[in-house]
Design a protein around this motif. Structure first.
Motif, PDB file in Angstrom:
ATOM      1  N   ASN A  78      32.985  25.188  55.641  1.00 15.45           N
ATOM      2  CA  ASN A  78      33.921  25.188  54.509  1.00 15.45           C
ATOM      3  C   ASN A  78      34.402  26.597  54.163  1.00 15.45           C
ATOM      4  N   PRO A  79      35.053  27.282  55.111  1.00 15.58           N
ATOM      5  CA  PRO A  79      35.479  28.657  54.858  1.00 15.58           C
ATOM      6  C   PRO A  79      36.380  28.775  53.633  1.00 15.58           C
ATOM      7  N   ARG A  80      36.276  29.931  53.003  1.00 17.14           N
ATOM      8  CA  ARG A  80      37.091  30.262  51.827  1.00 17.14           C
ATOM      9  C   ARG A  80      38.076  31.360  52.184  1.00 17.14           C
ATOM     10  N   LYS A  81      39.158  31.426  51.424  1.00 19.34           N
ATOM     11  CA  LYS A  81      40.194  32.447  51.619  1.00 19.34           C
ATOM     12  C   LYS A  81      39.950  33.580  50.627  1.00 19.34           C
ATOM     13  N   ALA A  82      39.568  34.736  51.133  1.00 16.47           N
ATOM     14  CA  ALA A  82      39.252  35.870  50.271  1.00 16.47           C
ATOM     15  C   ALA A  82      40.284  36.992  50.353  1.00 16.47           C
ATOM     16  N   GLU A  83      41.236  36.891  51.269  1.00 16.27           N
ATOM     17  CA  GLU A  83      42.189  37.967  51.509  1.00 16.27           C
ATOM     18  C   GLU A  83      42.964  38.386  50.261  1.00 16.27           C
ATOM     19  N   ASP A  84      43.308  37.421  49.400  1.00 12.44           N
ATOM     20  CA  ASP A  84      44.094  37.746  48.206  1.00 12.44           C
ATOM     21  C   ASP A  84      43.355  38.700  47.271  1.00 12.44           C
ATOM     22  N   PHE A  85      42.029  38.740  47.366  1.00 13.52           N
ATOM     23  CA  PHE A  85      41.249  39.585  46.469  1.00 13.52           C
ATOM     24  C   PHE A  85      41.029  40.994  47.007  1.00 13.52           C
ATOM     25  N   GLN A 134      23.383  35.374  42.771  1.00 13.72           N
ATOM     26  CA  GLN A 134      24.027  34.608  41.693  1.00 13.72           C
ATOM     27  C   GLN A 134      25.431  35.139  41.441  1.00 13.72           C
ATOM     28  N   VAL A 135      25.573  36.461  41.477  1.00 14.64           N
ATOM     29  CA  VAL A 135      26.887  37.080  41.294  1.00 14.64           C
ATOM     30  C   VAL A 135      27.815  36.661  42.439  1.00 14.64           C
ATOM     31  N   ALA A 136      27.308  36.719  43.672  1.00 11.50           N
ATOM     32  CA  ALA A 136      28.116  36.300  44.823  1.00 11.50           C
ATOM     33  C   ALA A 136      28.527  34.833  44.698  1.00 11.50           C
ATOM     34  N   GLY A 137      27.603  33.977  44.255  1.00  5.73           N
ATOM     35  CA  GLY A 137      27.913  32.554  44.078  1.00  5.73           C
ATOM     36  C   GLY A 137      29.022  32.337  43.060  1.00  5.73           C
ATOM     37  N   ALA A 138      29.007  33.131  41.987  1.00  7.96           N
ATOM     38  CA  ALA A 138      30.068  33.017  40.976  1.00  7.96           C
ATOM     39  C   ALA A 138      31.418  33.425  41.573  1.00  7.96           C
ATOM     40  N   ALA A 139      31.443  34.496  42.364  1.00 13.02           N
ATOM     41  CA  ALA A 139      32.694  34.947  42.981  1.00 13.02           C
ATOM     42  C   ALA A 139      33.218  33.911  43.970  1.00 13.02           C
ATOM     43  N   ILE A 140      32.328  33.300  44.736  1.00 13.99           N
ATOM     44  CA  ILE A 140      32.744  32.297  45.723  1.00 13.99           C
ATOM     45  C   ILE A 140      33.464  31.137  45.043  1.00 13.99           C
ATOM     46  N   LYS A 141      33.016  30.762  43.866  1.00 15.51           N
ATOM     47  CA  LYS A 141      33.662  29.657  43.133  1.00 15.51           C
ATOM     48  C   LYS A 141      35.135  29.939  42.838  1.00 15.51           C
ATOM     49  N   ASN A 142      35.517  31.208  42.821  1.00 19.76           N
ATOM     50  CA  ASN A 142      36.896  31.590  42.511  1.00 19.76           C
ATOM     51  C   ASN A 142      37.780  31.713  43.746  1.00 19.76           C
ATOM     52  N   LEU A 143      37.196  31.531  44.924  1.00 21.19           N
ATOM     53  CA  LEU A 143      37.969  31.627  46.164  1.00 21.19           C
ATOM     54  C   LEU A 143      38.516  30.259  46.549  1.00 21.19           C
ATOM     55  N   PRO A 144      39.786  30.180  46.909  1.00 20.13           N
ATOM     56  CA  PRO A 144      40.325  28.890  47.370  1.00 20.13           C
ATOM     57  C   PRO A 144      39.791  28.529  48.746  1.00 20.13           C
ATOM     58  N   GLN A 145      39.769  27.247  49.049  1.00 21.09           N
ATOM     59  CA  GLN A 145      39.390  26.797  50.388  1.00 21.09           C
ATOM     60  C   GLN A 145      40.415  27.325  51.389  1.00 21.09           C
ATOM     61  N   ALA A 146      39.927  27.718  52.573  1.00 17.96           N
ATOM     62  CA  ALA A 146      40.840  28.182  53.621  1.00 17.96           C
ATOM     63  C   ALA A 146      41.604  26.987  54.176  1.00 17.96           C
ATOM     64  N   GLY A 147      42.882  27.225  54.514  1.00 15.08           N
ATOM     65  CA  GLY A 147      43.826  26.250  55.003  1.00 15.08           C
ATOM     66  C   GLY A 147      43.274  25.218  55.855  1.00 15.08           C
ATOM     67  N   VAL A 152      31.965  34.089  54.009  1.00 16.36           N
ATOM     68  CA  VAL A 152      32.808  33.019  53.472  1.00 16.36           C
ATOM     69  C   VAL A 152      33.887  32.577  54.469  1.00 16.36           C
ATOM     70  N   SER A 153      34.059  33.342  55.555  1.00 17.53           N
ATOM     71  CA  SER A 153      34.957  32.975  56.649  1.00 17.53           C
ATOM     72  C   SER A 153      34.549  33.817  57.853  1.00 17.53           C
ATOM     73  N   ALA A 154      35.188  33.579  58.988  1.00 15.61           N
ATOM     74  CA  ALA A 154      34.853  34.337  60.192  1.00 15.61           C
ATOM     75  C   ALA A 154      35.121  35.833  60.017  1.00 15.61           C
ATOM     76  N   ALA A 155      36.102  36.180  59.190  1.00 17.07           N
ATOM     77  CA  ALA A 155      36.493  37.582  59.046  1.00 17.07           C
ATOM     78  C   ALA A 155      36.138  38.211  57.705  1.00 17.07           C
ATOM     79  N   ARG A 156      35.670  37.452  56.733  1.00 16.60           N
ATOM     80  CA  ARG A 156      35.460  37.990  55.381  1.00 16.60           C
ATOM     81  C   ARG A 156      34.088  37.624  54.821  1.00 16.60           C
TER      82      ARG A 156
END
Length: 194
Positions: free
Chosen positions: A51-58, A181-194, A153-157
């Motif tokens: 379930n990769p996430r998109k972190a590039e926008d951040f 716990q801090v990382a888990g909170a940040a992950i919740k704010n990342l959208p799912q990758a396409g 959270v993804s192959a590159a991030r």
């Protein structure tokens, strides 16, 4: 030449742990040992990133990785506000500091989970875990007052947290648990990758 460079990167990672910190609440983000992994895991033994996430926008706005409500819940001081920083280990991040604690949260823009694993796997303070189902590398600093958490959270991030706190702030709590716990909170704010 490659080994000294990897050693330098690892040393900078530990050094940057001195730039983060906090106190651990009982909520937000979970950490559990990664099934079937150990500190001597080979590349093929690394847990998958499902379930990769998109972190590039951040990358351009790392101080938005955590909301004000999340910062309060995690016990991270809001004064002064977080300041964007670029680390020498390839992390676009935001740092919050207060008396006895500091925390840096960011997104990797150069290194992969596999690379961080390879560079740090032989450290005695290295361990693999999971944060909300995502693979995590934890590296506790000497003395146990700081922790780096690298969560794939993804192959590159990765979401990266450098967390430090004084003993009076930690009060017997584990700084790596707080970092995750801090990382888990940040992950919740990342959208799912396409």
């Amino acid at each position: 030449m490659r080994k000294p460079l990897l050693g330098l990167i690892a040393a900078l990672t530990v050094l940057l742990a001195g730039c983060g910190g906090g106190q651990a609440p009982a909520t937000s983000g979970t950490s559990e040992p990664a099934p079937g992994t150990s500190s001597s895991a080979s590349k093929s033994d690394l847990p998958p990133i499902n379930n990769p996430r998109k972190a590039e926008d951040f990358l351009a706005k790392p101080c938005e990785l955590l909301s004000t409500a999340q910062l309060t819940e995690l016990g991270i001081a809001l004064t002064p506000p977080g300041k964007p920083t670029d680390s020498t280990v390839g992390v676009k991040s935001c740092t919050w500091r207060a008396s006895g604690q500091g925390i840096t949260v960011g997104v990797s823009d150069k290194n992969t989970f596999e690379h961080i694993h390879k560079v740090n796997k032989d450290k005695p303070s290295f361990s693999l875990a999971q944060v909300d189902g995502y693979p995590s590398i934890r590296i506790k600093s000497e003395g146990g007052l700081g922790c780096d958490a690298w969560v794939g959270v993804s192959a590159a991030r990765m979401i990266v947290v450098f967390d430090t706190a004084s003993e009076s702030v930690l009060r017997g709590r584990d700084v790596c648990e707080h970092a995750q716990q801090v990382a888990g909170a940040a992950i919740k704010n990342l959208p799912q990758a396409g």
